[in-house]
Design an enzyme around this catalytic site. Sequence first.
Site, PDB file in Angstrom:
ATOM      1  N   ASP A   1      -6.705   4.260  10.588  1.00 26.10           N
ATOM      2  CA  ASP A   1      -6.465   3.574   9.213  1.00 26.10           C
ATOM      3  C   ASP A   1      -7.651   3.992   8.454  1.00 26.10           C
ATOM      4  OD1 ASP A   1      -4.869   2.488   7.433  1.00 26.10           O
ATOM      5  OD2 ASP A   1      -4.032   0.836   8.921  1.00 26.10           O
TER       6      ASP A   1
ATOM      7  N   ARG B   1      -8.129  -8.228  11.104  1.00 19.14           N
ATOM      8  CA  ARG B   1      -7.998  -8.724  10.017  1.00 19.14           C
ATOM      9  C   ARG B   1      -8.645  -9.954  10.116  1.00 19.14           C
ATOM     10  NH1 ARG B   1      -2.321  -8.477   9.067  1.00 19.14           N
ATOM     11  NH2 ARG B   1      -2.458  -6.481   7.935  1.00 19.14           N
TER      12      ARG B   1
ATOM     13  N   ARG C   1       7.419   0.150   1.547  1.00 22.48           N
ATOM     14  CA  ARG C   1       6.926  -0.977   2.723  1.00 22.48           C
ATOM     15  C   ARG C   1       5.887  -2.097   2.367  1.00 22.48           C
ATOM     16  NH1 ARG C   1       5.427   4.086   4.527  1.00 22.48           N
ATOM     17  NH2 ARG C   1       3.896   4.265   6.020  1.00 22.48           N
TER      18      ARG C   1
ATOM     19  N   CYS D   1      -3.025 -17.641  15.475  1.00 20.88           N
ATOM     20  CA  CYS D   1      -2.538 -16.940  16.511  1.00 20.88           C
ATOM     21  C   CYS D   1      -2.674 -17.720  17.903  1.00 20.88           C
ATOM     22  CB  CYS D   1      -3.370 -15.505  16.851  1.00 20.88           C
ATOM     23  SG  CYS D   1      -3.540 -14.392  15.376  1.00 20.88           S
TER      24      CYS D   1
ATOM     25  N   CYS E   1      -8.123 -12.265  19.288  1.00 23.11           N
ATOM     26  CA  CYS E   1      -8.475 -11.165  19.943  1.00 23.11           C
ATOM     27  C   CYS E   1      -9.738 -10.897  19.349  1.00 23.11           C
ATOM     28  CB  CYS E   1      -7.669  -9.904  19.662  1.00 23.11           C
ATOM     29  SG  CYS E   1      -5.969 -10.181  19.781  1.00 23.11           S
TER      30      CYS E   1
ATOM     31  N   ARG F   1       0.863  -1.192  -0.141  1.00 22.94           N
ATOM     32  CA  ARG F   1      -0.125  -0.103  -0.003  1.00 22.94           C
ATOM     33  C   ARG F   1       0.831   1.293   0.015  1.00 22.94           C
ATOM     34  NH1 ARG F   1      -3.395   0.079   4.889  1.00 22.94           N
ATOM     35  NH2 ARG F   1      -4.594  -1.382   3.934  1.00 22.94           N
ATOM     36  N   TYR F   2       2.001   1.224   0.752  1.00 24.50           N
ATOM     37  CA  TYR F   2       2.785   2.419   0.756  1.00 24.50           C
ATOM     38  C   TYR F   2       3.924   2.028   0.040  1.00 24.50           C
ATOM     39  CZ  TYR F   2      -0.142   3.257   4.911  1.00 24.50           C
ATOM     40  OH  TYR F   2      -1.129   3.404   5.554  1.00 24.50           O
TER      41      TYR F   2
ATOM     42  N   ASP G   1     -10.615   0.011  13.699  1.00 28.74           N
ATOM     43  CA  ASP G   1     -10.915  -0.183  12.441  1.00 28.74           C
ATOM     44  C   ASP G   1     -12.429  -0.687  12.289  1.00 28.74           C
ATOM     45  OD1 ASP G   1      -8.380   0.646  11.331  1.00 28.74           O
ATOM     46  OD2 ASP G   1      -7.671  -1.368  11.471  1.00 28.74           O
TER      47      ASP G   1
ATOM     48  N   CYS H   1     -10.074  -8.317  16.512  1.00 30.57           N
ATOM     49  CA  CYS H   1      -9.262  -8.265  15.318  1.00 30.57           C
ATOM     50  C   CYS H   1      -9.625  -7.789  14.141  1.00 30.57           C
ATOM     51  CB  CYS H   1      -9.004  -9.867  14.984  1.00 30.57           C
ATOM     52  SG  CYS H   1      -7.912 -10.200  13.829  1.00 30.57           S
TER      53      CYS H   1
ATOM     54  N   LYS I   1      -3.018   5.471   6.703  1.00 32.42           N
ATOM     55  CA  LYS I   1      -3.028   6.035   8.212  1.00 32.42           C
ATOM     56  C   LYS I   1      -2.981   7.370   8.281  1.00 32.42           C
ATOM     57  CE  LYS I   1      -1.014   1.656  10.040  1.00 32.42           C
ATOM     58  NZ  LYS I   1      -0.384   1.172   8.837  1.00 32.42           N
TER      59      LYS I   1
HETATM   60  C1  LIG Z   1       0.415   0.020   9.039  1.00 33.77           C
HETATM   61  C2  LIG Z   1       0.862  -0.231   7.630  1.00 33.77           C
HETATM   62  C3  LIG Z   1       2.255  -0.318   7.537  1.00 33.77           C
HETATM   63  C4  LIG Z   1       3.086   0.221   8.216  1.00 33.77           C
HETATM   64  O1  LIG Z   1       2.874   1.637   8.272  1.00 33.77           O
HETATM   65  P1  LIG Z   1       3.844   2.591   9.364  1.00 33.77           P
HETATM   66  O2  LIG Z   1       2.986   4.191   9.444  1.00 33.77           O
HETATM   67  O3  LIG Z   1       5.141   2.833   8.572  1.00 33.77           O
HETATM   68  O4  LIG Z   1       3.674   1.844  10.761  1.00 33.77           O
HETATM   69  C5  LIG Z   1       2.543  -0.981   6.120  1.00 33.77           C
HETATM   70  N1  LIG Z   1       1.859  -1.639   5.144  1.00 33.77           N
HETATM   71  C6  LIG Z   1       0.617  -1.595   5.440  1.00 33.77           C
HETATM   72  C7  LIG Z   1      -0.359  -2.459   4.529  1.00 33.77           C
HETATM   73  C8  LIG Z   1       0.179  -1.088   6.673  1.00 33.77           C
HETATM   74  O5  LIG Z   1      -1.216  -1.421   6.592  1.00 33.77           O
HETATM   75  S1  SF4 Z   2      -5.207  -8.675  16.325  1.00 34.23           S
HETATM   76 FE1  SF4 Z   2      -5.965 -10.567  15.009  1.00 34.23          FE
HETATM   77  S2  SF4 Z   2      -4.048 -11.210  14.055  1.00 34.23           S
HETATM   78 FE2  SF4 Z   2      -3.513  -9.915  15.627  1.00 34.23          FE
HETATM   79  S3  SF4 Z   2      -3.040 -11.312  17.430  1.00 34.23           S
HETATM   80 FE3  SF4 Z   2      -5.141 -10.539  17.768  1.00 34.23          FE
HETATM   81  S4  SF4 Z   2      -6.216 -12.065  16.577  1.00 34.23           S
HETATM   82 FE4  SF4 Z   2      -4.132 -12.314  15.685  1.00 34.23          FE
END
Ligand SMILES: *Cc1c(COP(=O)(O)O)cnc(C)c1O
Ligand code: SF4
Length: 344
Positions: free
Chosen positions: A306, A108, A90, A99, A103, A86-87, A269, A106, A313
Amino acid sequence: MIKSIEELEKFIELSSGERQWFEAQGEKLPLLVSRYYLALIDPSDPLDPIRRQVIPSIEELTPSPEEGRDPLAEVVHSVLPRLIHRYKNRVALLVSDTCATYCRHCFRRRFTATEDKIISPAEIDGVRVYLKEHPEIKEILLTGGDPLTLSDQRLEQLFKRLYGERNDLTVRLCTRIPVTYPQRITSKLIAMLKKVRRGPIYLMTQFNHPRELTKESIGAINLFVDNGFPALNQAVLLRGVNDSVEVLEELMNSLLFNRIKPYYLFQGDLVEGTGHLRVPLKEGLILEKELRKRLSGLAMPTYAVDLPGGAGKVVLTYNYLTGFNENVAIFEAPQGGQVGYPSG
Ligand SMILES: *Cc1c(COP(=O)(O)O)cnc(C)c1O
Ligand code: SF4
């Protein structure tokens, strides 16, 4: 590991809302709690902040209209099935769907505890090639799920392949295992990481409450930090867990004292079924302002959201710059009153 209502009820008495979750049909993020983390719960307190993070409740199954399965549009931003780019500089790699403890907040859950399991050798090779073709990528986030659910041996193979032709990668190991299952962090794991690293590896943890900083979890962090893996924390702002200035202040100071730099405090989120754990953004901003008054610059995390749709972000902070008057910027001083500064 506790996975069923029968096992759970040996330790705590479920409320009716918690029981209803077990009885309800439909797609659910499963229950999974390590014995270690479960033991941090005070069984006599139905509102216990540790409990709220891991014991499901029926509220999860009534999502609100603004919520979605993939609010950050990670699927659209994936360049390979497990690689989110996305960025520009990175990427995030979803190493495992599993996991040590799930959580309830979560973000995701479209991926967590699904059939995606562990990254395959062929998928790792795809990532290696992608990293080779994209030298602009300087950082890789190993995430999931939790990458430390892989065996030491598999992790070693993963690191070896990822570094591949790249000696210039900064790695972030994003894991909640030091919090939920610190026994996984062994001197053997650390020795392997020391051997295999070709650059910095940052440990990114998720402590959300001061009571999670136990002798065991601090011991796990010490193993990393003593061996040259700096630790940073990404907390999530959670209703009924850490939505008070006092709790956040204690959390951040304890983290800092234990050599874990508070990095982010995330606004929740818009993930399906997490509404009861989300703190309204306006309330978050009030907490941020008060927290900034009480904490040192070093202990203060960046409050961030986000944006939906994968728009990125964004930092959330109280705006002290109230406007401009000719060539003067007008500030509201943190201690009160207005102060000008030449704006050029
Ligand atoms: C949050 C995130 C990052 C890291 O972002 P930072 O602001 O540098 O911590 C990188 N890639 C994705 C897809 C993210 O969601
Ligand atoms: S937030 Fe989601 S991915 Fe992260 S440790 Fe908790 S359950 Fe696992």
